[in-house]
Design an enzyme around this catalytic site. Structure first.
Site, PDB file in Angstrom:
ATOM      1  N   HIS A   1      16.756  19.672  29.016  1.00 25.49           N
ATOM      2  CA  HIS A   1      17.181  20.944  29.389  1.00 25.49           C
ATOM      3  C   HIS A   1      17.195  21.562  30.623  1.00 25.49           C
ATOM      4  CE1 HIS A   1      16.026  20.975  24.969  1.00 25.49           C
ATOM      5  NE2 HIS A   1      16.904  20.855  25.025  1.00 25.49           N
TER       6      HIS A   1
ATOM      7  N   CYS B   1      10.486  23.434  25.709  1.00 24.19           N
ATOM      8  CA  CYS B   1       9.727  22.130  25.949  1.00 24.19           C
ATOM      9  C   CYS B   1       9.737  21.732  27.445  1.00 24.19           C
ATOM     10  CB  CYS B   1      10.436  21.071  24.964  1.00 24.19           C
ATOM     11  SG  CYS B   1      12.242  21.051  25.332  1.00 24.19           S
TER      12      CYS B   1
ATOM     13  N   ASP C   1       2.616  12.603  33.061  1.00 23.48           N
ATOM     14  CA  ASP C   1       4.022  12.732  33.724  1.00 23.48           C
ATOM     15  C   ASP C   1       4.621  11.462  34.093  1.00 23.48           C
ATOM     16  OD1 ASP C   1       6.041  13.940  35.102  1.00 23.48           O
ATOM     17  OD2 ASP C   1       5.051  13.359  36.941  1.00 23.48           O
ATOM     18  N   ARG C   2       5.914  11.233  34.139  1.00 22.67           N
ATOM     19  CA  ARG C   2       6.537  10.007  34.141  1.00 22.67           C
ATOM     20  C   ARG C   2       7.057   9.818  35.765  1.00 22.67           C
ATOM     21  NH1 ARG C   2      12.797   8.768  32.335  1.00 22.67           N
ATOM     22  NH2 ARG C   2      13.042   9.038  34.752  1.00 22.67           N
ATOM     23  N   ASP C   3       7.698  10.608  36.392  1.00 22.36           N
ATOM     24  CA  ASP C   3       8.331  10.113  37.751  1.00 22.36           C
ATOM     25  C   ASP C   3       7.339  10.869  38.744  1.00 22.36           C
ATOM     26  OD1 ASP C   3      10.576   9.574  36.416  1.00 22.36           O
ATOM     27  OD2 ASP C   3      11.558  11.332  36.499  1.00 22.36           O
TER      28      ASP C   3
ATOM     29  N   LYS D   1       8.199  21.605  30.929  1.00 17.64           N
ATOM     30  CA  LYS D   1       6.927  21.798  31.361  1.00 17.64           C
ATOM     31  C   LYS D   1       7.033  22.901  32.544  1.00 17.64           C
ATOM     32  CE  LYS D   1       6.034  17.481  32.488  1.00 17.64           C
ATOM     33  NZ  LYS D   1       5.519  16.165  33.115  1.00 17.64           N
TER      34      LYS D   1
ATOM     35  N   CYS E   1      14.410  26.747  26.975  1.00 17.88           N
ATOM     36  CA  CYS E   1      13.910  25.848  25.758  1.00 17.88           C
ATOM     37  C   CYS E   1      12.431  26.038  26.089  1.00 17.88           C
ATOM     38  CB  CYS E   1      14.102  24.115  25.926  1.00 17.88           C
ATOM     39  SG  CYS E   1      13.242  23.542  27.488  1.00 17.88           S
TER      40      CYS E   1
END
Ligand SMILES: [Mg+2]
Ligand SMILES: [Zn+2]
Length: 200
Positions: A92, A107, A9-11, A109, A105
């Site tokens: 999205h 995509c 994960d990023r943030d 998560k 969508c």
């Protein structure tokens, strides 16, 4: 045979959680994140970022900023001799904003669309892979792709773990202080697995 990957994960996992990174200057790496990713690079794991960026759909920032932020992330990691094998994001939201960003969508998560793309691009094997993230959605996402999961207590992690874990559809395989400890745990699991294999 597919490669082992760690889906990051990023943030709140790699960089400081600030709500929304709506300006390039708000992006800063968390302590030891570069070192953690370098360990993954050195131990044969593909390091793949999978991130929801619904701030685009919400109109908080343009999609071009996401690209700029990812360039900054790569530059900061390079200074620590670390690199990412792929970065996949979902811009999205199912019911906020205007199309095409407003859409149900495949995509976002915990949906699995981004990982399916990564598996094709990089030839990955999810059953040998891990997910590291700071939210319940990351843990559910790991279960859906058949990977093991680690919750980090950085970002939203501590609050998610304290107040929401009872409502999660899946439990993490491990809870770690931060990304660095998560990677240490993964490398220990792999050591154990190799010992078992060599004793057969
Ligand atoms: Mg996060
Ligand atoms: Zn999406």
């Amino acid at each position: 045979m597919g490669h082992r990957a760690v889906f990051l994960d990023r943030d709140g996992t790699i960089n400081e959680e600030v709500g929304y990174v709506n300006h390039i200057e708000r992006f800063t790496l968390l302590p030891r994140a570069g070192q953690a990713i370098r360990f993954l690079n050195q131990h044969g794991f593909k390091a793949v970022v999978v991130t929801n960026q619904s701030g685009v759909a919400r109109g908080y920032f343009p999609e071009s900023l996401v690209e700029l932020v990812h360039q900054k992330m790569k530059d900061l990691l390079r200074k620590e001799e670390a690199y990412l094998d792929g970065i996949y994001y979902c811009p999205h939201h199912p019911d906020i904003g205007t199309p095409p960003y407003r859409q149900k969508c495949r995509c976002r998560k915990p949906a699995t669309g981004l990982v399916e793309e990564a598996v094709r691009d990089l030839n990955l094997d999810c059953s040998k892979s891990y997910v590291i993230g700071d939210r319940g959605a990351d843990i559910e996402f790991a279960q859906r792709i058949g990977a093991r999961s680690i919750l980090v207590l950085t970002g939203y992690g501590k609050g998610e773990w304290e107040y929401f874990r009872g409502q999660w559809k899946a439990k993490p395989d491990h809870v770690a202080l931060d990304l660095y400890e998560s990677v240490e745990w993964i490398l220990r699991q792999e050591d154990e697995r190799l010992k078992v294999v060599s004793h057969k």
